[in-house]
Write a protein that holds these residues in place. Sequence first.
Motif, PDB file in Angstrom:
ATOM      1  N   SER B  47      -3.389  58.669  23.913  1.00  0.00           N
ATOM      2  CA  SER B  47      -2.432  58.388  22.827  1.00  0.00           C
ATOM      3  C   SER B  47      -2.908  58.999  21.523  1.00  0.00           C
ATOM      4  O   SER B  47      -2.105  59.496  20.731  1.00  0.00           O
ATOM      5  CB  SER B  47      -2.247  56.889  22.651  1.00  0.00           C
ATOM      6  OG  SER B  47      -1.840  56.300  23.840  1.00  0.00           O
ATOM      7  N   GLN B 109       4.941  54.250  23.556  1.00  0.00           N
ATOM      8  CA  GLN B 109       4.934  53.270  24.622  1.00  0.00           C
ATOM      9  C   GLN B 109       5.890  52.135  24.247  1.00  0.00           C
ATOM     10  O   GLN B 109       5.925  51.717  23.109  1.00  0.00           O
ATOM     11  CB  GLN B 109       3.525  52.722  24.753  1.00  0.00           C
ATOM     12  CG  GLN B 109       3.091  52.473  26.150  1.00  0.00           C
ATOM     13  CD  GLN B 109       1.583  52.280  26.215  1.00  0.00           C
ATOM     14  OE1 GLN B 109       0.867  52.566  25.263  1.00  0.00           O
ATOM     15  NE2 GLN B 109       1.103  51.802  27.330  1.00  0.00           N
ATOM     16  N   ASP B 191       4.850  58.743  25.575  1.00  0.00           N
ATOM     17  CA  ASP B 191       3.650  57.990  25.937  1.00  0.00           C
ATOM     18  C   ASP B 191       4.053  56.926  26.955  1.00  0.00           C
ATOM     19  O   ASP B 191       4.740  55.969  26.611  1.00  0.00           O
ATOM     20  CB  ASP B 191       3.052  57.351  24.686  1.00  0.00           C
ATOM     21  CG  ASP B 191       1.607  56.938  24.891  1.00  0.00           C
ATOM     22  OD1 ASP B 191       1.192  56.821  26.060  1.00  0.00           O
ATOM     23  OD2 ASP B 191       0.909  56.730  23.886  1.00  0.00           O
TER      24      ASP B 191
HETATM   25 MG   LIG Z   1      -2.199  54.905  25.085  1.00  0.00          MG
END
Ligand SMILES: [Mg+2]
Lengths: 271, 303
Positions: B47, B109, B191
Amino acid sequence: MLKDVTFGQYYPVQSFVHRMDPRLKIVFLIAFIAAIFLAKNFYGLAACAFVFLLALAFSGVPVRKVLRSVKGILFILLFTTILNALFYNGETVYWSWWIIRITKEGLIFTAFLLVRLFLLVMCSSLLTYTTTPVALTDGIESLLTPLKWIRFPVHELALIMSIALRFIPILMDETERIMNAQKARGADFETGGLAKRVRAIVPILIPLLLSAFRCADELGDAMEARCYMGSKNRTKYKKLRFGWRDLIGFLLIAALVTGVVLMGIYLGAVI
Amino acid sequence: MRIKAEHLSYVYNASSPFATHALNDISLTIEEGEFFGILGHTGSGKSTFVQHLNGLLRVPSSLKKYKPKKLKKGETPPPPTVLQVGAFDLTDKKTDFRELRSRVGMVFQYPEYQLFAETVAQDVAFGLKNFSKEKLTDEAVEKAVRAALEVVGLSYDELKDTSPFDLSGGQKRRVAIAGVIVTRPDVLVLDEPAAGLDPLGKREIMQLLHRLHEEWCKTVVIVSHDMDEIAENCTRAAVFSEGTVKFVLPPSELFRHSEELIALGLDIPLTAKLCLALEKRGVTVDCDFTTEDFIRRTLALNA
Ligand SMILES: [Mg+2]
Ligand SMILES: Nc1ncnc2c1ncn2[C@@H]1O[C@H](COP(=O)(O)OP(=O)(O)OP(=O)(O)O)[C@@H](O)[C@H]1O
């Protein structure tokens, strides 16, 4: 931006002060603050400053960190200083114009106030730098135990406090994540007038509120699932115990308070 | 747009006791038109890396220009950090990061947690309005929002006035993706786009990404924990481990390193597991680790 919030942040090292009992550290802080306000002359204040420096030296916390905690109240400091220096009603006038009077007493009083405020803030922040929030709430809960006699919900209060403390970093992380997500969609939090900036907060605030509610919901469920029942018959995972460090601290603080009171009586008061 | 990173490092909370070296001198090039996968154990810096691609994390200026006075005798200066996305030089403070962000779409995410507007249409239009230089007409906004919702498989007419909070989880995620692609970025970074979805939802999201790759965004970069996902979909994949890049290979070659991947704490696709098990019994299946190819070749063995 969020990283500037240093007030009340734990500094993770092992030191003499870190290992002291949190209950006593709280009591010491209160006693220390009392000593600051009992001090009637500069000898007393110097003794307080000495004890503070001693504690700082044995805490392993960088001076820079502790100084930074003063930054937050810089405005208040400046404001009170100017107000007191200019308008204090003293006798020996150095300079006056219109309603402004700079007097000897005023300057002494201002200097006193400044030292007191500095010591007060730095010492409080030293407590939070050297004590984890969990230990702090444990200490507070234990100190408030006598209130249970009047049916005051001490345990619940402590629980609310520790949950709130626990969730501050989580919500900060969450805020940062949401801010990043909205920045990636072109949101701009840094430029524009007040109205525009206030409007720019909405895309952060709404997801953040929702996520706070979600956290609360999940935590409630988790506590219920483990049959959490409140304070009755609960034992502690970490038992607080006094040690030799606490004895040393106790002697030092006791000496400070007596010393300051005696100095106030025998060395004359300037304030 | 081509993405090029050289000697990129990143430290969170530098010069504090909490310092974390999230990236250690990584170099990686992603060509235009790729469907690129990024794999790695949790905390390996995936990330952190992708957040550099649209300037949410910046290359610290101290790394860019090395101060010669700090150099001791006999030491060579460390190689300079390079980070380029197309024509944007991200090590340069003067780069127009706003423009960059409209060219590089980033889906975080659980993107459904960033929805905030009263209606789906408003939420999708958020990025569009932020990025456009002049005021857009209502028709132009509607046209773009309709197209974005349609490409993620939602009906504009049905949903435009619904509150995004009344949708199902999968629908919310689609709306959030629509809110990112509405500006038609050249690069789309996601992500863990399929995290927390059921198998059918996962498959649908991957299909959606393929559709986007073909019609909408030239380059797609996904971060994923799911090896099957990588094996089936990506042209190439990079394996991250403790802030460094271990391999950059097409999946068909990557999963020949199955044992090393397992040692790095990673799972391998089901097909690679089966290949390993068969190999132990003396049968070699030479496939590219997509399910289809694996089945074809094992059946051919039988014949
Ligand atoms: Mg991550
Ligand atoms: N905002 C932050 N502040 C401090 N440290 C961070 C932050 N974000 C990540 N880290 C640390 O940096 C390292 C790399 O994190 P990163 O989020 O890039 O990992 P990841 O590969 O995406 O992991 P995951 O698969 O769990 O998402 C980790 O050790 C993590 O603890």
